[in-house]
Design a protein around this motif. Structure first.
Motif, mmCIF file in Angstrom:
data_model
loop_
_atom_site.group_PDB
_atom_site.id
_atom_site.type_symbol
_atom_site.label_atom_id
_atom_site.label_comp_id
_atom_site.label_asym_id
_atom_site.label_seq_id
_atom_site.Cartn_x
_atom_site.Cartn_y
_atom_site.Cartn_z
ATOM 1 N N UNK A 59 100.489 134.106 71.769
ATOM 2 C CA UNK A 59 100.272 132.798 73.398
ATOM 3 C C UNK A 59 99.773 131.705 73.455
ATOM 4 N N UNK A 60 99.035 131.611 71.911
ATOM 5 C CA UNK A 60 98.541 130.351 71.264
ATOM 6 C C UNK A 60 99.706 129.034 70.824
ATOM 7 N N UNK A 61 100.849 130.142 70.341
ATOM 8 C CA UNK A 61 101.349 129.326 69.747
ATOM 9 C C UNK A 61 102.367 128.597 70.828
ATOM 10 N N UNK A 62 102.670 129.349 72.086
ATOM 11 C CA UNK A 62 103.641 128.993 73.321
ATOM 12 C C UNK A 62 102.886 128.297 73.918
ATOM 13 N N UNK A 63 101.922 128.335 74.330
ATOM 14 C CA UNK A 63 100.765 127.130 74.865
ATOM 15 C C UNK A 63 100.444 125.520 74.098
ATOM 16 N N UNK A 64 100.490 125.823 72.316
ATOM 17 C CA UNK A 64 100.078 124.832 71.811
ATOM 18 C C UNK A 64 101.571 124.012 71.638
ATOM 19 N N UNK A 65 103.068 124.349 72.029
ATOM 20 C CA UNK A 65 104.114 123.880 71.544
ATOM 21 C C UNK A 65 104.595 123.571 73.426
ATOM 22 N N UNK A 66 104.262 124.314 74.490
ATOM 23 C CA UNK A 66 104.379 123.531 75.423
ATOM 24 C C UNK A 66 103.886 122.159 75.878
ATOM 25 N N UNK A 67 102.423 122.426 75.550
ATOM 26 C CA UNK A 67 101.638 121.119 75.559
ATOM 27 C C UNK A 67 101.971 119.785 74.766
ATOM 28 N N UNK A 68 102.341 120.445 73.351
ATOM 29 C CA UNK A 68 102.715 119.158 72.869
ATOM 30 C C UNK A 68 103.645 118.396 73.058
ATOM 31 N N UNK A 69 104.624 119.382 73.641
ATOM 32 C CA UNK A 69 106.006 118.462 75.119
ATOM 33 C C UNK A 69 105.588 117.568 75.324
ATOM 34 N N UNK A 70 104.431 118.603 76.172
ATOM 35 C CA UNK A 70 103.931 117.256 77.584
ATOM 36 C C UNK A 70 103.405 115.544 76.883
ATOM 37 N N UNK A 71 102.457 115.980 76.012
ATOM 38 C CA UNK A 71 101.762 115.542 75.133
ATOM 39 C C UNK A 71 103.116 113.942 74.811
ATOM 40 N N UNK A 72 104.270 114.737 74.280
ATOM 41 C CA UNK A 72 105.283 114.093 73.438
ATOM 42 C C UNK A 72 105.482 112.580 74.239
ATOM 43 N N UNK A 73 105.856 113.529 75.651
ATOM 44 C CA UNK A 73 106.782 112.642 76.792
ATOM 45 C C UNK A 73 105.852 111.753 77.599
ATOM 46 N N UNK A 74 104.685 112.370 77.899
ATOM 47 C CA UNK A 74 103.489 111.289 78.076
ATOM 48 C C UNK A 74 103.432 110.130 77.487
ATOM 49 N N UNK A 75 103.798 109.999 76.093
ATOM 50 C CA UNK A 75 103.706 109.012 75.063
ATOM 51 C C UNK A 75 104.111 108.046 75.390
ATOM 52 N N UNK A 76 105.165 108.983 75.169
ATOM 53 C CA UNK A 76 106.919 107.838 75.115
ATOM 54 C C UNK A 76 106.796 106.279 76.434
ATOM 55 N N UNK A 77 106.095 107.163 77.304
ATOM 56 C CA UNK A 77 106.534 106.509 78.355
ATOM 57 C C UNK A 77 104.778 105.671 78.352
ATOM 58 N N UNK A 78 103.739 106.226 77.370
ATOM 59 C CA UNK A 78 102.610 104.818 77.827
ATOM 60 C C UNK A 78 102.901 103.824 76.057
ATOM 61 N N UNK A 79 104.008 103.709 75.501
ATOM 62 C CA UNK A 79 104.659 102.970 74.787
ATOM 63 C C UNK A 79 105.969 103.034 75.587
ATOM 64 N N UNK A 89 106.346 103.581 65.775
ATOM 65 C CA UNK A 89 106.782 104.790 65.916
ATOM 66 C C UNK A 89 106.640 106.138 65.429
ATOM 67 N N UNK A 90 104.907 106.070 65.314
ATOM 68 C CA UNK A 90 104.760 108.105 65.428
ATOM 69 C C UNK A 90 105.116 108.756 66.214
ATOM 70 N N UNK A 91 105.293 107.610 66.952
ATOM 71 C CA UNK A 91 105.223 108.871 68.982
ATOM 72 C C UNK A 91 106.833 108.943 68.741
ATOM 73 N N UNK A 92 107.552 108.087 68.671
ATOM 74 C CA UNK A 92 108.946 108.986 68.062
ATOM 75 C C UNK A 92 109.409 109.491 67.549
ATOM 76 N N UNK A 93 108.629 109.800 66.401
ATOM 77 C CA UNK A 93 109.412 110.589 65.836
ATOM 78 C C UNK A 93 108.613 112.231 66.372
ATOM 79 N N UNK A 94 107.158 111.958 66.374
ATOM 80 C CA UNK A 94 106.661 113.301 67.154
ATOM 81 C C UNK A 94 107.596 113.238 68.236
ATOM 82 N N UNK A 95 108.197 112.434 69.406
ATOM 83 C CA UNK A 95 109.427 113.152 70.507
ATOM 84 C C UNK A 95 110.407 113.519 69.956
ATOM 85 N N UNK A 96 110.955 113.018 69.177
ATOM 86 C CA UNK A 96 112.192 114.366 68.383
ATOM 87 C C UNK A 96 112.066 114.951 67.544
ATOM 88 N N UNK A 97 110.413 115.451 67.291
ATOM 89 C CA UNK A 97 110.552 116.502 66.205
ATOM 90 C C UNK A 97 110.236 117.773 66.747
#
Ligand SMILES: Cc1cc2nc3c(=O)[nH]c(=O)nc-3n(C[C@H](O)[C@H](O)[C@H](O)COP(=O)(O)OP(=O)(O)OC[C@H]3O[C@@H](n4cnc5c(N)ncnc54)[C@H](O)[C@@H]3O)c2cc1C
Length: 511
Positions: free
Chosen positions: A439-459, A471-479
């Motif tokens: 559950x924690x891994x599944x929740x973490x990765x869903x959260x991570x993808x939401x965070x990546x998406x929002x971070x791209x929008x902010x940048x 550069x870290x945001x692009x890398x994070x969103x891609x990976x």
């Protein structure tokens, strides 16, 4: 002379600029400026205090590069530097950039003196030894440099990344900061989270991620003569190992694997045929912990690189520094002594480390989400649009609020599970924690993808640009999808958690 007048003297020369308290002469640099000459001759910048303009467009590290450092011709006398460069080994002072236990004035029941000392030593080690190699190898795709692997071996980091256990016995861990007996999962969490701060996802896996999942079957199920040869070679960074389970037709469905192992007539060897797909560190591994189909079920074999074993790189969205490989086994002869665990009991061997692997991924996901919080808070505070910083927009604050809430929730949940791991025997962990970790891994990765998406929008555009501020945001969103797929896909793990819960439902439970 008052400060303002001193600044006026500097700006009288229109090829000089002030950044914070330093004065730079741009006369010989302006034609080399990657952003063009005109921006430097802009009257708002040339001969002015360009601090805000500079930090609106560049990361601090630009000022620290030798070719730009040379442009500095002086400082504003009597003024104290306001924007300090990042210090080696230092904690960030940005709110939520560090987990609460590392933030001034907060308390935690989990971390003792040795955890805190290990964190300090790891932060310095990562800043000094690993960070630069991480950025360079993520870019050029070569495998992590041997000098980094060797330095990690000197302080026993390869051994510590395997978690607590007998393999630590007799080793001096990080110059004695923690003894093998007291080393626990919180020490391992600290190590994983500090390593993750380099913000280079492919390199993170390249830095012997294959060993973290490929060596446990050797440690726990290898015959003594194999274990005693292979474990020291791998933990000293001299040889590399990977875990080869997945195949083109067997990813989530491990039972679908087709790579076959058949015994020779004299019973002394296995003959292995088949192919494995997406194997981390496979391109440079010396040993392949390989799941095979045998007459009586599944069997795990330790296959050394040799005749009949071929590895080819697979290009994925992250860097080939991870060594992601397609492996073919063509009539590979493997001594039966290399069998890990019982013949036919390979599923148990393969599954036995899944919880640990997933927990490690939760540690890194939690930490890197915090790194993104830090990037977003800094960027939103320094980027000005429509006459005010981005952070002045409620919609941006709402996105950052979500990021912080998720990062805090995941770290707290992770620490709770880690505490359980520290207080449960291995078997009990397998029974009680498979569901919560899934559950924690599944929740973490869903959260991570939401965070990546929002971070791209902010940048904005920078969030999808591979260099500069985002550069870290692009890398994070891609990976970021890697975590949602590797080590158990997000949906599969969520489902596993519910199935585990249903299995424990009391027979008499009724509404
Ligand atoms: C870069 C990289 C590195 C890797 N490293 C290794 C390694 O070192 N060793 C190794 O053995 N493997 C490795 N893998 C393989 C990885 O473990 C698999 O990709 C993963 O298990 C998912 O398998 P799959 O890709 O075949 O997806 P599939 O099994 O085809 O599933 C596709 C999707 O269907 C959904 N799905 C499937 N089954 C279910 C279900 N029961 N319930 C709900 N949804 C479901 C999931 O969303 C899943 O993402 C790596 C993969 C990659 C991409």
């Amino acid at each position: 002379m008052p400060t303002d007048e001193r600044r006026m003297v500097c700006v009288a020369y229109n090829q000089w600029v002030i950044i914070d308290t330093k004065v730079y002469n741009l006369s010989r640099f302006k034609d080399l400026h990657p952003g063009g000459v005109s921006v430097l001759l802009d009257p708002e910048i040339a001969g002015q205090d360009a601090t805000e303009a500079f930090f609106g467009l560049h990361r601090h590290e630009v000022l620290l590069r030798p070719q730009y450092k040379r442009l500095q011709i002086g400082v504003i006398d009597g003024e104290e530097e306001q924007i300090k460069p990042p210090q080696v080994g230092a904690l960030s002072k940005v709110p939520y950039a560090e987990p609460a236990w590392l933030s001034e004035g907060y308390h935690s029941p989990y971390y003792k003196k040795s955890h805190r000392e290990l964190q300090k030593a790891m932060r310095k080690f990562v800043d000094e030894v690993i960070y630069e190699d991480g950025q360079a190898r993520e870019a050029d795709g070569k495998r992590p440099s041997q000098h980094v692997i060797d330095k990690m071996a000197e302080v026993e980091l390869h051994a510590m990344r395997m978690g607590p256990g007998k393999h630590l016995k007799g080793r001096t861990l990080f110059n004695g900061i923690v003894t093998p007996e007291e080393f626990d999962y919180f020490h391992e969490l600290v190590i994983t989270q500090e390593l993750t701060r380099i913000g280079a996802r492919g390199y993170g896996d390249g830095l012997l991620g294959g060993k973290v999942i490929g060596l446990p079957p050797v440690l726990n199920f290898g015959r003594p003569e194999i274990r005693d040869k292979v474990v020291p070679e791998v933990l000293s960074g001299k040889k590399f190992i990977c875990l080869a389970i997945s195949e083109a037709h067997a990813g989530s469905d491990v039972f679908g694997l087709q790579t076959s192992a058949t015994k020779t007539e004299d019973g002394k060897y296995w003959i292995v045929n088949g192919a494995k797909k997406w194997i981390t560190n496979g391109t440079f591994a010396d040993y392949f912990t390989t799941g095979c189909k045998t007459d009586n079920g599944f069997t795990v074999l330790l296959i050394p690189r040799g005749e009949g074993v071929e590895t080819k790189p697979i290009k994925t969205a992250y860097s080939s520094t991870a060594g992601t490989a397609y492996i073919t086994y063509d009539n590979v002869k493997v001594p039966v002594e290399n069998t890990l665990g019982e013949e036919g009991a390979g599923i148990y061997v393969m599954l036995s480390n899944f919880n640990h692997e997933r927990w490690v991924m939760c540690c890194s996901s939690a930490r890197v989400q915090r790194l993104i919080v830090e990037e977003c808070l800094k960027w939103a505070s320094q980027r000005k649009v429509f006459g005010k910083p981005l952070i002045g927009q409620a919609v941006v604050r709402a996105k950052i609020a979500g990021m912080i809430q998720r990062a805090e929730a995941i770290q707290a949940w992770l620490e709770h599970i880690t505490y359980q791991m520290c207080n449960m025997a291995y078997k009990e962990q397998a029974q009680k924690l498979a569901g919560p970790i899934a559950f924690l891994k599944s929740f973490s990765t869903q959260s991570a993808r939401q965070t990546a998406q929002d971070a791209v929008q902010i940048f904005g555009g920078r969030g999808i640009t591979q260099s500069g501020m985002g550069k870290f945001i692009e890398h994070y969103h891609r990976t970021v999808p890697f975590d949602a797929l590797l080590g158990g896909a997000e949906d599969v793990l969520a489902d596993l958690g519910v199935r585990q819960a249903v299995r424990s439902m009391p027979k008499d439970a009724r509404l």
